[in-house]
Design an enzyme around this catalytic site. Structure first.
Site, PDB file in Angstrom:
ATOM      1  N   ASP A   7       8.239   5.898 -24.280  1.00  0.00           N
ATOM      2  CA  ASP A   7       7.997   6.393 -25.452  1.00  0.00           C
ATOM      3  C   ASP A   7       7.960   7.960 -25.280  1.00  0.00           C
ATOM      4  O   ASP A   7       8.363   8.540 -24.035  1.00  0.00           O
ATOM      5  CB  ASP A   7       6.637   6.012 -26.048  1.00  0.00           C
ATOM      6  CG  ASP A   7       5.577   6.512 -25.338  1.00  0.00           C
ATOM      7  OD1 ASP A   7       5.757   7.089 -24.443  1.00  0.00           O
ATOM      8  OD2 ASP A   7       4.308   6.298 -25.737  1.00  0.00           O
ATOM      9  N   HIS A   8       7.483   8.816 -26.329  1.00  0.00           N
ATOM     10  CA  HIS A   8       7.623  10.154 -26.222  1.00  0.00           C
ATOM     11  C   HIS A   8       6.675  10.744 -25.073  1.00  0.00           C
ATOM     12  O   HIS A   8       6.994  11.863 -24.334  1.00  0.00           O
ATOM     13  CB  HIS A   8       7.003  10.837 -27.589  1.00  0.00           C
ATOM     14  CG  HIS A   8       5.760  10.238 -28.002  1.00  0.00           C
ATOM     15  ND1 HIS A   8       5.418   8.999 -28.538  1.00  0.00           N
ATOM     16  CD2 HIS A   8       4.566  10.702 -28.094  1.00  0.00           C
ATOM     17  CE1 HIS A   8       4.293   8.885 -28.992  1.00  0.00           C
ATOM     18  NE2 HIS A   8       3.714   9.730 -28.484  1.00  0.00           N
ATOM     19  N   CYS A  64       5.020   5.673 -20.377  1.00  0.00           N
ATOM     20  CA  CYS A  64       4.291   5.789 -21.531  1.00  0.00           C
ATOM     21  C   CYS A  64       3.453   7.042 -21.225  1.00  0.00           C
ATOM     22  O   CYS A  64       3.392   7.217 -19.993  1.00  0.00           O
ATOM     23  CB  CYS A  64       3.829   4.875 -22.658  1.00  0.00           C
ATOM     24  SG  CYS A  64       2.132   4.120 -21.671  1.00  0.00           S
ATOM     25  N   THR A  66       0.251   6.927 -20.556  1.00  0.00           N
ATOM     26  CA  THR A  66      -0.758   6.560 -19.447  1.00  0.00           C
ATOM     27  C   THR A  66       0.027   5.448 -18.507  1.00  0.00           C
ATOM     28  O   THR A  66      -0.534   5.125 -17.398  1.00  0.00           O
ATOM     29  CB  THR A  66      -2.199   6.003 -19.991  1.00  0.00           C
ATOM     30  OG1 THR A  66      -1.851   4.954 -20.959  1.00  0.00           O
ATOM     31  CG2 THR A  66      -2.837   6.979 -20.804  1.00  0.00           C
ATOM     32  N   GLY A  67       0.847   4.795 -19.209  1.00  0.00           N
ATOM     33  CA  GLY A  67       1.526   3.496 -18.523  1.00  0.00           C
ATOM     34  C   GLY A  67       0.692   2.304 -18.855  1.00  0.00           C
ATOM     35  O   GLY A  67       1.359   1.183 -18.992  1.00  0.00           O
ATOM     36  N   HIS A  97       3.590  -9.284  -3.051  1.00  0.00           N
ATOM     37  CA  HIS A  97       2.852 -10.135  -3.737  1.00  0.00           C
ATOM     38  C   HIS A  97       3.027 -10.845  -5.230  1.00  0.00           C
ATOM     39  O   HIS A  97       2.816 -11.995  -5.120  1.00  0.00           O
ATOM     40  CB  HIS A  97       1.271  -9.694  -3.250  1.00  0.00           C
ATOM     41  CG  HIS A  97       0.900  -9.409  -2.236  1.00  0.00           C
ATOM     42  ND1 HIS A  97      -0.463  -8.645  -1.796  1.00  0.00           N
ATOM     43  CD2 HIS A  97       1.484  -9.398  -0.946  1.00  0.00           C
ATOM     44  CE1 HIS A  97      -0.532  -8.466  -0.555  1.00  0.00           C
ATOM     45  NE2 HIS A  97       0.792  -9.006  -0.115  1.00  0.00           N
ATOM     46  N   ASN A  98       3.347 -10.156  -6.071  1.00  0.00           N
ATOM     47  CA  ASN A  98       3.360 -10.360  -7.330  1.00  0.00           C
ATOM     48  C   ASN A  98       5.057 -10.623  -8.044  1.00  0.00           C
ATOM     49  O   ASN A  98       5.195 -11.151  -8.956  1.00  0.00           O
ATOM     50  CB  ASN A  98       2.786  -9.583  -8.131  1.00  0.00           C
ATOM     51  CG  ASN A  98       1.179  -9.043  -7.673  1.00  0.00           C
ATOM     52  OD1 ASN A  98       1.132  -7.876  -7.736  1.00  0.00           O
ATOM     53  ND2 ASN A  98       0.538 -10.109  -7.537  1.00  0.00           N
ATOM     54  N   ARG A 108       2.017  11.318 -18.187  1.00  0.00           N
ATOM     55  CA  ARG A 108       0.749  12.382 -18.275  1.00  0.00           C
ATOM     56  C   ARG A 108      -0.337  11.952 -17.348  1.00  0.00           C
ATOM     57  O   ARG A 108      -1.436  12.873 -17.401  1.00  0.00           O
ATOM     58  CB  ARG A 108       0.190  12.003 -19.656  1.00  0.00           C
ATOM     59  CG  ARG A 108       0.906  12.414 -21.019  1.00  0.00           C
ATOM     60  CD  ARG A 108       0.402  12.645 -22.334  1.00  0.00           C
ATOM     61  NE  ARG A 108       1.333  12.670 -23.120  1.00  0.00           N
ATOM     62  CZ  ARG A 108       1.610  12.211 -24.618  1.00  0.00           C
ATOM     63  NH1 ARG A 108       0.464  11.270 -24.814  1.00  0.00           N
ATOM     64  NH2 ARG A 108       2.261  12.451 -25.253  1.00  0.00           N
ATOM     65  N   ARG A 132       1.708 -18.745  -0.570  1.00  0.00           N
ATOM     66  CA  ARG A 132       0.656 -18.444  -1.590  1.00  0.00           C
ATOM     67  C   ARG A 132       1.102 -17.528  -2.684  1.00  0.00           C
ATOM     68  O   ARG A 132       0.441 -17.696  -3.600  1.00  0.00           O
ATOM     69  CB  ARG A 132      -0.685 -18.117  -0.935  1.00  0.00           C
ATOM     70  CG  ARG A 132      -0.356 -16.662  -0.117  1.00  0.00           C
ATOM     71  CD  ARG A 132      -1.638 -16.036   0.703  1.00  0.00           C
ATOM     72  NE  ARG A 132      -1.464 -14.640   1.172  1.00  0.00           N
ATOM     73  CZ  ARG A 132      -0.826 -14.050   2.206  1.00  0.00           C
ATOM     74  NH1 ARG A 132      -0.383 -14.905   2.978  1.00  0.00           N
ATOM     75  NH2 ARG A 132      -1.084 -12.986   2.107  1.00  0.00           N
ATOM     76  N   HIS A 133       1.797 -16.815  -2.525  1.00  0.00           N
ATOM     77  CA  HIS A 133       2.420 -15.753  -3.438  1.00  0.00           C
ATOM     78  C   HIS A 133       3.076 -16.377  -4.745  1.00  0.00           C
ATOM     79  O   HIS A 133       2.974 -16.363  -5.737  1.00  0.00           O
ATOM     80  CB  HIS A 133       2.679 -14.268  -2.896  1.00  0.00           C
ATOM     81  CG  HIS A 133       1.990 -13.781  -1.982  1.00  0.00           C
ATOM     82  ND1 HIS A 133       0.672 -13.436  -2.413  1.00  0.00           N
ATOM     83  CD2 HIS A 133       2.188 -13.119  -0.884  1.00  0.00           C
ATOM     84  CE1 HIS A 133       0.213 -12.784  -1.333  1.00  0.00           C
ATOM     85  NE2 HIS A 133       0.992 -12.650  -0.312  1.00  0.00           N
ATOM     86  N   ARG A 136       0.745 -18.743  -6.818  1.00  0.00           N
ATOM     87  CA  ARG A 136      -0.193 -17.765  -7.527  1.00  0.00           C
ATOM     88  C   ARG A 136       0.852 -17.321  -8.783  1.00  0.00           C
ATOM     89  O   ARG A 136       0.324 -17.176  -9.849  1.00  0.00           O
ATOM     90  CB  ARG A 136      -0.739 -16.507  -7.022  1.00  0.00           C
ATOM     91  CG  ARG A 136      -1.839 -16.887  -5.936  1.00  0.00           C
ATOM     92  CD  ARG A 136      -2.175 -15.804  -5.013  1.00  0.00           C
ATOM     93  NE  ARG A 136      -3.100 -16.473  -4.026  1.00  0.00           N
ATOM     94  CZ  ARG A 136      -3.247 -15.780  -2.894  1.00  0.00           C
ATOM     95  NH1 ARG A 136      -2.697 -14.779  -2.596  1.00  0.00           N
ATOM     96  NH2 ARG A 136      -4.433 -16.370  -2.220  1.00  0.00           N
TER      97      ARG A 136
END
Length: 142
Positions: A7-8, A64, A66-67, A97-98, A108, A132-133, A136
């Site tokens: 975004d902006h 963005c 803050t993200g 892991h994810n 910002r 295990r990952h 999950r």
């Protein structure tokens, strides 16, 4: 191919990432926004998430202010694992892991030098495929 969206609040950092990817010869597709005019981050989160889900792009990067908002919006789509990372350790861990498929950052919150290191870490770290990952991730997806 890397899908990019912002975004902006993330426009300036996205421009730095585009230059970085070009310099490294990494193909990308820019899904917008294309100006610093105020806009709605969910629009761009959805475009990038759809590109990743369709396999048009292997990974996405969303930015963005803050993200936070853009990562929440992307994670609404089944199959997306967007991770908000402002350090290299988190970027590496979320890939290992994810099996995160979208990196989110705050334009910002973080400077471009560090952000580019995070991008490289995220894009160059493979998923560990440890049982295990995988288990999950399957629990998340069910």
């Amino acid at each position: 191919m890397i899908a990019l969206g912002c975004d902006h609040g993330g426009f300036e950092l996205k421009q730095e990432i585009i230059k970085h990817l070009k310099d490294k010869g990494v193909p990308y597709k820019d899904y917008g926004t294309y100006t610093e005019d105020s806009c709605d981050y969910p629009v761009y989160a959805k475009k990038v998430a759809e590109a990743v889900l369709s396999k048009e792009c292997e990974f996405g990067i969303l930015i963005c202010g803050t993200g936070i908002g853009i990562s929440i919006a992307a994670n609404r789509m089944k199959g997306i694992r967007a991770a908000l990372c402002h350090d290299c350790f988190s970027a590496e861990a979320t890939r290992l892991h994810n099996d995160a498929n979208i990196l989110a950052m705050g334009g910002r919150v973080i400077g471009p030098g560090h952000a580019l290191k995070i991008v490289d870490t995220f894009l160059n770290t493979p998923f560990s495929k440890d049982e295990r990952h995988v288990r999950r991730i399957n629990l998340i997806e069910d």
